[in-house]
Design an enzyme around this catalytic site. Structure first.
Site, mmCIF file in Angstrom:
data_model
loop_
_atom_site.group_PDB
_atom_site.id
_atom_site.type_symbol
_atom_site.label_atom_id
_atom_site.label_comp_id
_atom_site.label_asym_id
_atom_site.label_seq_id
_atom_site.Cartn_x
_atom_site.Cartn_y
_atom_site.Cartn_z
ATOM 1 N N THR A 176 12.396 -29.746 16.746
ATOM 2 C CA THR A 176 11.734 -29.389 15.488
ATOM 3 C C THR A 176 11.701 -30.604 14.566
ATOM 4 O OG1 THR A 176 12.277 -27.070 15.589
ATOM 5 C CG2 THR A 176 12.101 -27.990 13.389
ATOM 6 N N VAL A 205 9.546 -15.559 15.534
ATOM 7 C CA VAL A 205 9.525 -16.605 14.503
ATOM 8 C C VAL A 205 10.970 -17.014 14.250
ATOM 9 C CG1 VAL A 205 8.997 -17.122 12.091
ATOM 10 C CG2 VAL A 205 7.403 -15.761 13.434
ATOM 11 N N GLY A 206 11.227 -18.314 14.239
ATOM 12 C CA GLY A 206 12.588 -18.805 13.992
ATOM 13 C C GLY A 206 12.794 -19.149 12.528
ATOM 14 N N ASP A 207 13.836 -19.907 12.271
ATOM 15 C CA ASP A 207 14.201 -20.246 10.883
ATOM 16 C C ASP A 207 13.238 -21.237 10.227
ATOM 17 O OD1 ASP A 207 15.147 -22.202 12.788
ATOM 18 O OD2 ASP A 207 16.072 -23.204 11.083
ATOM 19 N N THR A 227 17.314 -28.049 11.470
ATOM 20 C CA THR A 227 16.903 -27.941 12.872
ATOM 21 C C THR A 227 18.085 -27.464 13.708
ATOM 22 O OG1 THR A 227 16.168 -29.177 14.821
ATOM 23 C CG2 THR A 227 17.355 -30.433 13.158
ATOM 24 N N GLY A 228 17.771 -26.770 14.798
ATOM 25 C CA GLY A 228 18.817 -26.221 15.663
ATOM 26 C C GLY A 228 18.456 -24.800 16.040
ATOM 27 N N GLY A 230 17.629 -21.281 15.838
ATOM 28 C CA GLY A 230 17.187 -20.706 14.582
ATOM 29 C C GLY A 230 17.880 -19.423 14.134
#
Ligand code: ASP
Length: 310
Positions: A176, A205-207, A227-228, A230
């Site tokens: 990301t 949908v992620g963070d 990032t990471g 989510g």
């Protein structure tokens, strides 16, 4: 007035040696793109948009062309951009037909009374506002088809991470991209863009593109991009957690490692964060073996794959 500065990241994970150079060059180019905007007097919002668009255009990263494929073998992208001066924000989720989701997010910020659009509605809004719609296949690289096939095979053999608590591992690629910037008017902004996690369920949908989770900016506190994996970051609303802790006495330099420590202590989470306030104070932290990062200001620029730089 503090001097302008831009800080970018290109994902936090165990970036393998053979792709280190591409990651470092990619974040350096992105920081330079954001810096060019700041130097010509553009806003921090313009700078983070240009920096993130540069990484979306770079096939190295999990954003724009070259992003991971979802379970259906399609690229689905999410992005958010936020202006710390007035708390205006724009986001898009699950878009499949845009080369630069961050530019669509900017159009949402500028032209819509709404804050967040998903899927076909987001694409339609972007197209009505002058962005070109492409075929999803234009976002897909042969490299990612291979990665997706081997991930799909492995998933038959092991229980997916998301059913084991969604922690992820730092061996899982997390490319990301994100940027935070301070302009000559003293305003900060943030942007984050992603293809999400490899082999994700369609519609996930992620963070990264959720306000306060993977991205946040407020002149009163700070601007952040994370990032990471989510899911833990969403549960902790991590970007807002971090920015809320920045005060005159507590600098981003202290808050960034505290944020990653909190992510790990509370949910065993792994990832990284870039943080910047209106004084130009910078915080960078990650608990993964590597994170691609770079920053650029009038006096200096620096980049690396480990922070503190070693
Ligand atoms: N946070 C992103 C997501 O979970 C992944 C990443 O940072 O690479 O969608």
């Amino acid at each position: 007035m503090p001097s302008p500065i831009i800080v970018v990241h290109g994902g936090a994970w165990a970036i393998p040696d053979e792709v280190c150079q591409a990651h470092q060059q990619g974040v350096e180019r992105a920081a330079a793109a954001g810096w060019r905007a700041l130097e010509r007097g553009a806003t921090s919002l313009d700078a983070v948009e240009d920096a993130v668009a540069a990484m979306e255009d770079d096939e190295t990263f999990d954003a724009g062309r070259g992003a991971f494929l979802n379970r259906d073998g399609r690229v689905q992208l999410d992005a958010l951009i936020m202006d710390g001066a007035n708390l205006k924000a724009g986001g898009v989720g699950c878009v499949e037909r845009l080369l630069n989701p961050v530019r669509a997010a900017r159009v949402v910020l500028e032209k819509s009374p709404h804050l967040y659009f998903v899927a076909e509605g987001a694409e339609r809004f972007a197209s009505e506002n002058g962005l070109r719609l492409i075929d999803n296949s234009e976002l897909i690289l042969p490299r990612e088809i291979e990665r997706w096939k081997s991930a799909a095979e492995q998933r038959y053999l092991k229980v997916p991470e998301e059913f084991r608590g969604g922690r992820g591992s730092h061996d899982d690629s997390h490319d990301t991209v994100g940027a935070v910037a301070l302009d000559r008017h003293g305003n900060i902004a943030a942007a984050t863009s992603t293809g999400g996690t490899l082999n994700k369920a369609p519609g996930r949908v992620g963070d990264s593109s959720l306000i306060g989770c993977g991205c946040y900016a407020d002149n009163d506190t700070a601007a952040a991009s994370t990032t990471g994996w989510g899911e833990p970051m969403m549960k902790l609303v991590l970007a807002k957690w971090a920015t809320d802790r920045v005060t005159a006495d507590v600098a981003p330099e202290q808050v960034a490692p505290a944020t990653i420590h909190y992510l790990y202590r509370r949910l065993n989470g792994q990832g990284g964060i870039i943080l910047l306030d209106c004084e130009g104070r910078v915080g960078i932290a990650h608990n993964t073996p590597r994170m691609a990062w770079a920053w650029c200001s009038q006096s200096a620029s620096q980049s690396g794959l480990r922070f503190p730089a070693s």
